[in-house]
Design a protein around this motif. Structure first.
Motif, PDB file in Angstrom:
ATOM      1  N   PRO A  56       0.642  -1.158   0.037  1.00 14.79           N
ATOM      2  CA  PRO A  56      -0.085   0.053   0.013  1.00 14.79           C
ATOM      3  C   PRO A  56       0.778   1.440   0.082  1.00 14.79           C
ATOM      4  O   PRO A  56       1.871   1.378   0.599  1.00 14.79           O
ATOM      5  CB  PRO A  56      -0.722  -0.239   1.302  1.00 14.79           C
ATOM      6  N   GLY A  57       0.329   2.369  -0.692  1.00 16.28           N
ATOM      7  CA  GLY A  57       1.048   3.530  -0.826  1.00 16.28           C
ATOM      8  C   GLY A  57       2.187   3.539  -1.631  1.00 16.28           C
ATOM      9  O   GLY A  57       2.811   4.723  -1.545  1.00 16.28           O
ATOM     10  N   VAL A  58       2.760   2.792  -2.246  1.00 11.32           N
ATOM     11  CA  VAL A  58       4.019   2.483  -3.142  1.00 11.32           C
ATOM     12  C   VAL A  58       3.459   2.964  -4.515  1.00 11.32           C
ATOM     13  O   VAL A  58       2.642   2.081  -4.938  1.00 11.32           O
ATOM     14  CB  VAL A  58       4.762   1.344  -3.029  1.00 11.32           C
ATOM     15  N   PRO A  59       4.124   4.155  -5.259  1.00  7.74           N
ATOM     16  CA  PRO A  59       3.542   4.385  -6.477  1.00  7.74           C
ATOM     17  C   PRO A  59       3.884   3.604  -7.567  1.00  7.74           C
ATOM     18  O   PRO A  59       5.031   2.672  -7.561  1.00  7.74           O
ATOM     19  CB  PRO A  59       4.004   5.978  -6.714  1.00  7.74           C
ATOM     20  N   VAL A  60       3.418   3.480  -8.675  1.00  9.42           N
ATOM     21  CA  VAL A  60       3.599   2.556  -9.682  1.00  9.42           C
ATOM     22  C   VAL A  60       3.996   3.576 -10.959  1.00  9.42           C
ATOM     23  O   VAL A  60       3.078   4.592 -11.387  1.00  9.42           O
ATOM     24  CB  VAL A  60       2.773   1.660 -10.056  1.00  9.42           C
ATOM     25  N   VAL A  61       4.899   3.592 -11.466  1.00 11.02           N
ATOM     26  CA  VAL A  61       5.523   4.535 -12.843  1.00 11.02           C
ATOM     27  C   VAL A  61       5.696   3.810 -13.945  1.00 11.02           C
ATOM     28  O   VAL A  61       6.134   2.830 -13.821  1.00 11.02           O
ATOM     29  CB  VAL A  61       6.646   5.506 -12.364  1.00 11.02           C
ATOM     30  N   PRO A  62       5.432   4.697 -15.042  1.00 12.86           N
ATOM     31  CA  PRO A  62       5.461   4.026 -16.415  1.00 12.86           C
ATOM     32  C   PRO A  62       7.181   4.298 -16.776  1.00 12.86           C
ATOM     33  O   PRO A  62       7.682   5.024 -16.618  1.00 12.86           O
ATOM     34  CB  PRO A  62       4.830   4.908 -17.293  1.00 12.86           C
ATOM     35  N   TYR A  63       7.308   3.278 -17.724  1.00 13.56           N
ATOM     36  CA  TYR A  63       8.987   3.476 -18.330  1.00 13.56           C
ATOM     37  C   TYR A  63       8.990   2.830 -19.567  1.00 13.56           C
ATOM     38  O   TYR A  63       8.312   2.004 -19.600  1.00 13.56           O
ATOM     39  CB  TYR A  63       9.963   2.840 -17.378  1.00 13.56           C
ATOM     40  N   LEU A  64      10.049   3.396 -20.386  1.00 15.37           N
ATOM     41  CA  LEU A  64      10.391   2.869 -21.639  1.00 15.37           C
ATOM     42  C   LEU A  64      11.560   1.824 -21.635  1.00 15.37           C
ATOM     43  O   LEU A  64      12.516   2.252 -21.087  1.00 15.37           O
ATOM     44  CB  LEU A  64      10.529   4.008 -22.607  1.00 15.37           C
ATOM     45  N   LEU A  65      11.436   0.711 -22.024  1.00 14.21           N
ATOM     46  CA  LEU A  65      12.459  -0.481 -21.952  1.00 14.21           C
ATOM     47  C   LEU A  65      13.576   0.086 -22.955  1.00 14.21           C
ATOM     48  O   LEU A  65      13.075   0.160 -24.302  1.00 14.21           O
ATOM     49  CB  LEU A  65      11.734  -1.843 -22.253  1.00 14.21           C
ATOM     50  N   GLY A  66      14.744  -0.122 -22.527  1.00 15.62           N
ATOM     51  CA  GLY A  66      15.664   0.282 -23.399  1.00 15.62           C
ATOM     52  C   GLY A  66      16.035  -0.869 -24.557  1.00 15.62           C
ATOM     53  O   GLY A  66      16.815  -0.754 -25.452  1.00 15.62           O
ATOM     54  N   ALA A  67      15.785  -2.261 -24.164  1.00 14.24           N
ATOM     55  CA  ALA A  67      15.956  -3.032 -24.945  1.00 14.24           C
ATOM     56  C   ALA A  67      14.524  -3.628 -25.666  1.00 14.24           C
ATOM     57  O   ALA A  67      13.788  -2.741 -26.143  1.00 14.24           O
ATOM     58  CB  ALA A  67      16.251  -4.596 -23.808  1.00 14.24           C
ATOM     59  N   GLY A  68      14.166  -4.984 -25.874  1.00 15.05           N
ATOM     60  CA  GLY A  68      13.122  -5.464 -26.336  1.00 15.05           C
ATOM     61  C   GLY A  68      12.639  -6.685 -25.910  1.00 15.05           C
ATOM     62  O   GLY A  68      13.064  -7.297 -25.377  1.00 15.05           O
ATOM     63  N   THR A  69      11.209  -6.881 -26.298  1.00 10.25           N
ATOM     64  CA  THR A  69      10.517  -8.023 -25.839  1.00 10.25           C
ATOM     65  C   THR A  69       9.607  -8.423 -26.854  1.00 10.25           C
ATOM     66  O   THR A  69       9.500  -7.904 -27.982  1.00 10.25           O
ATOM     67  CB  THR A  69       9.489  -7.831 -24.479  1.00 10.25           C
ATOM     68  N   ASP A  70       9.029  -9.690 -26.788  1.00 14.84           N
ATOM     69  CA  ASP A  70       7.804 -10.194 -27.666  1.00 14.84           C
ATOM     70  C   ASP A  70       6.722  -9.201 -27.933  1.00 14.84           C
ATOM     71  O   ASP A  70       5.805  -9.431 -28.843  1.00 14.84           O
ATOM     72  CB  ASP A  70       7.512 -11.332 -27.181  1.00 14.84           C
ATOM     73  N   ASN A  71       6.718  -8.137 -27.152  1.00 10.89           N
ATOM     74  CA  ASN A  71       5.542  -7.210 -27.266  1.00 10.89           C
ATOM     75  C   ASN A  71       5.659  -6.559 -28.868  1.00 10.89           C
ATOM     76  O   ASN A  71       4.702  -6.122 -29.345  1.00 10.89           O
ATOM     77  CB  ASN A  71       5.599  -6.113 -26.323  1.00 10.89           C
ATOM     78  N   LYS A  72       7.003  -6.576 -29.318  1.00  9.04           N
ATOM     79  CA  LYS A  72       7.134  -5.872 -30.760  1.00  9.04           C
ATOM     80  C   LYS A  72       6.497  -6.981 -31.773  1.00  9.04           C
ATOM     81  O   LYS A  72       5.440  -6.409 -32.634  1.00  9.04           O
ATOM     82  CB  LYS A  72       8.357  -6.020 -31.076  1.00  9.04           C
TER      83      LYS A  72
END
Length: 252
Positions: free
Chosen positions: A183-199
């Motif tokens: 509880p209370g710990v923030p979640v923040v977005p980031y851009l991965l410098g590498a790559g995954t199967d999401n491509k």
């Protein structure tokens, strides 16, 4: 999880950089190693590789990295006008965050020649280039400018970059499952410098995220262990992640 100036936060991947693997090819005249020989492919290649490997790439914020820095400002009250200085607030994870702010171009291999006393007519190098989404052609043109017109650039692999909005029902569910467990710990977005199967998945119309809910000890350099001989996570971090993923699957 990461520490941001002593405060815990969780990273949720919403994008990744594009991949460009290229081969630099230099050509010259073959000859005997004892000759005065200015038309040397190895020398020409070495100069190009050094220039590219040392080239400074400017910081360019995407929607995701701008949101990440804004979250850092909210968490710490720090001035984020200097993104590199802001990245230092991430402690050991700074080396993981900093590549998301710019293009990176790292020479990874060299080949040329077959005998100590023979000057080859061809030498080549492999370079791993990661670029911000949508800047592939611009970066290739800049690489050509850096290495010079007498160096040929061959594309070995070219793959897409992507960014997905940090919003929607799935993101809300991931954030909620984490905050229920911590509880209370923030979640923040980031851009991965590498790559995954999401491509690959994005080509099928699937919006993918990187969600690895591990609560790690402060100062644990998890990202620095990637592909290392001692890559590991604590068992209690895995237990925490199992709990978070179970919450997500049962509620979404």
């Amino acid at each position: 999880s990461i520490d941001v100036a002593g405060r815990r936060a969780y990273l949720l991947q919403v994008g990744e950089k594009a991949l460009l693997w290229v081969r630099l090819v230099a050509r010259g005249a073959a000859g005997h190693g004892s000759r005065w020989h200015p038309d040397n492919a190895v020398t020409r290649l070495a100069e190009a590789v050094a220039a590219l490997g040392r080239a400074p790439w400017e910081v360019r914020l995407t929607e995701t990295t701008a949101a990440l820095l804004a979250a850092v400002a909210d968490l710490t009250g720090a001035d984020v006008d200097d993104p590199d200085a802001a990245a230092d607030l991430f402690g050991p994870a700074a080396a993981f965050i900093r590549p998301s702010l710019r293009t990176t171009a790292n020479p990874t291999g060299l080949a040329g020649g077959y005998k100590h006393n023979v000057i080859p007519d061809r030498a080549e190098a492999t370079v791993d280039i990661r670029v911000l989404p949508g800047t592939e052609d611009e970066v290739l043109a800049e690489v050509q400018r850096i290495v010079g017109d007498d160096i040929a650039i061959e594309i070995v692999v070219r793959d897409i970059g992507l960014e997905t909005p940090f919003s929607g029902s799935l993101v809300d569910a991931m954030v909620a499952s984490l905050q229920d467990a911590d509880p209370g710990v923030p979640v923040v977005p980031y851009l991965l410098g590498a790559g995954t199967d999401n491509k690959a998945l994005s080509r099928l119309g699937i919006a993918g995220y990187g969600f690895a809910p591990l609560r790690l000890p402060s100062g644990f350099d998890f990202t620095g262990m990637f592909h290392g001989v001692d890559e590991r996570v604590p068992l209690d971090a895995l237990t925490f992640g199992q709990d978070v993923l179970t919450r997500l699957l049962r509620t979404y």
